[in-house]
Design a protein around this motif. Structure first.
Motif, PDB file in Angstrom:
ATOM      1  N   VAL A  73      -6.391  -7.411  -5.083  1.00 19.88           N
ATOM      2  CA  VAL A  73      -6.230  -6.078  -5.507  1.00 19.88           C
ATOM      3  C   VAL A  73      -7.070  -6.301  -6.848  1.00 19.88           C
ATOM      4  O   VAL A  73      -6.901  -7.058  -7.670  1.00 19.88           O
ATOM      5  N   LYS A  75      -4.535  -6.865   1.889  1.00 21.70           N
ATOM      6  CA  LYS A  75      -4.846  -5.314   1.555  1.00 21.70           C
ATOM      7  C   LYS A  75      -4.988  -4.222   3.082  1.00 21.70           C
ATOM      8  O   LYS A  75      -4.497  -3.346   3.373  1.00 21.70           O
ATOM      9  N   LYS A  83      -2.297  -1.775   4.280  1.00 21.53           N
ATOM     10  CA  LYS A  83      -2.937  -0.431   4.579  1.00 21.53           C
ATOM     11  C   LYS A  83      -2.637   0.194   5.828  1.00 21.53           C
ATOM     12  O   LYS A  83      -2.348   1.276   6.164  1.00 21.53           O
ATOM     13  N   HIS A 136       0.775  -1.054  -0.032  1.00 22.76           N
ATOM     14  CA  HIS A 136       0.204  -0.018  -0.134  1.00 22.76           C
ATOM     15  C   HIS A 136       0.977   1.449   0.043  1.00 22.76           C
ATOM     16  O   HIS A 136       1.647   1.387   1.092  1.00 22.76           O
ATOM     17  N   PHE A 164      -3.225   0.484  -3.822  1.00 18.03           N
ATOM     18  CA  PHE A 164      -2.701  -0.792  -3.471  1.00 18.03           C
ATOM     19  C   PHE A 164      -1.913  -1.561  -4.892  1.00 18.03           C
ATOM     20  O   PHE A 164      -2.365  -1.372  -5.896  1.00 18.03           O
TER      21      PHE A 164
END
Length: 370
Positions: A248, A160, A164, A21, A120
């Motif tokens: 993604v 993800k 993040k 990310h 991402f």
């Protein structure tokens, strides 16, 4: 019941992904400082003025005083008397964003932009053949700095959500890798309000229930979380265990299409609201035509000076894309509103788009082939 797999979009749970990310540091403010060296090292706010408006973004120098995005400009000026207000230049931010994304695509086609300043990247298999996602993220950040002139931070992990969260830990101009065997330990130590997707209201509720860290959250049963958080309960149960299989998505189907505008002078009358919505409608029509998008549900959004907001929507049977088709519905929606306080933001959006119908058709075709 196997709760662990219930949320999985992609059931290939045994496959470990390498997700990065990338998040630009104070993007709008950093662009302004880059383009105007006189602003470097100074506290600046993009948007608003000392008297009115809202801060869209703040430089790190301004953040030290407590200035942050979405804060009333007058409050920001009180917190930081030396604060310099700069008008936003969204065309410029978009131009820079395209340059950054071009760098991403040199490494992978699996790029999912979240906004102009973050995305991402799935680099499990990448174009450079670099096995270390950590080294790859470092190279990408260095190239952004050398070729664009801006600093970026990055989080690297197996999904993800964790990537993040990790990207925010060593900001600005840093990165953090959370390897598979450390994911749960990392999340257990994290304060609950640092979890991506848990806002102030939910965080407050969790703290009232004794959930202050990821470890506290992990100790709660699925039944407890469902009882207090409904459908989100399973999501919370999974993410604290590092369970998230969402891919993604480089070609995300757009579910809505919108144009909004924040005003630095307050609007008080329906007449002025309609005048401004008419300009937004023309911009929206132009953008929809460029993307070949049309929709059946048109909505208006009105945000007031006290940050409360209203939305109203109207759905029709046929697709619309031109101002001539949808603006009469806008006028009707505004007519039924009660405007009793100053307006700071106006927006028009479309949902129930023709792109969604295309997606459904593709899904049906794939099903038939099997």
């Amino acid at each position: 019941m196997n709760y662990l797999c219930e949320m999985s979009e992609d059931k290939s749970a045994n496959e470990v992904r390498k997700i990065i990310h990338v998040d630009m540091d104070a993007f709008y403010a950093s662009v302004e400082q880059m383009d105007n060296p006189d602003l470097i090292g100074k506290p600046i706010a993009v948007g608003g003025s000392k008297l009115r408006g809202v801060v869209a973004a703040a430089s790190y120098e301004a953040r030290k005083f407590g200035v942050k995005s979405a804060m009333p400009s007058s409050m920001a000026a009180r917190l930081c008397p030396e604060l310099i207000f700069v008008r936003p230049r969204f065309d410029r931010y978009q131009e820079i964003s395209h340059q950054i994304r071009a760098i991403f695509y040199e490494y992978t086609d699996l790029v999912e932009p979240l906004s102009l300043d973050e995305a991402f990247l799935d680099v499990t298999t990448n174009k450079k053949g670099i096995q270390s996602a950590t080294l790859l993220a470092k190279e990408i950040r260095e190239r952004i700095y050398q070729e664009v002139g801006l600093r970026a931070s990055a989080g690297i992990s197996i999904n993800k959500f964790t990537a993040k969260v990790a990207s925010d830990v060593n900001k600005p101009n840093g990165q953090l890798t959370v390897i598979p065997e450390e994911v749960e330990t990392f999340l257990e130590k994290l304060p609950i309000d640092r979890f991506f997707g848990i806002g102030k209201v939910t965080a407050t509720k969790m703290k009232e229930l004794g959930v202050r860290t990821g470890k506290d959250l992990k100790q709660k049963s699925i039944d407890f979380l469902n009882q207090h958080f409904g459908k989100q309960g399973l999501h919370f149960y999974n993410i604290v265990r590092g369970i998230q299989y969402s891919k993604v998505k480089p070609n995300r189907i757009r579910k809505s299409f919108a144009v909004e505008h924040t005003y630095f002078s307050e609007i008080y009358s329906k007449r002025k609201i309609l005048e401004n919505l008419e300009q937004i409608a023309l911009d929206l029509e132009r953008r929809m035509k460029k993307k070949s998008v049309s929709g059946k549900c048109v909505s208006i959004k009105i945000k007031y000076a006290d940050f409360t907001q209203q939305t109203r929507a109207k759905t029709v049977l046929e697709y619309m894309s031109t101002k001539e088709e949808f603006f009469p519905l806008i006028e009707l929606l505004v007519e039924h509103l009660e405007i009793n306080k100053p307006v700071r933001l106006l927006g028009i959006s479309f949902s129930k788009l023709n792109t969604e119908e295309t997606e459904l058709d593709q899904d049906k075709q794939l099903t038939l082939q099997f």
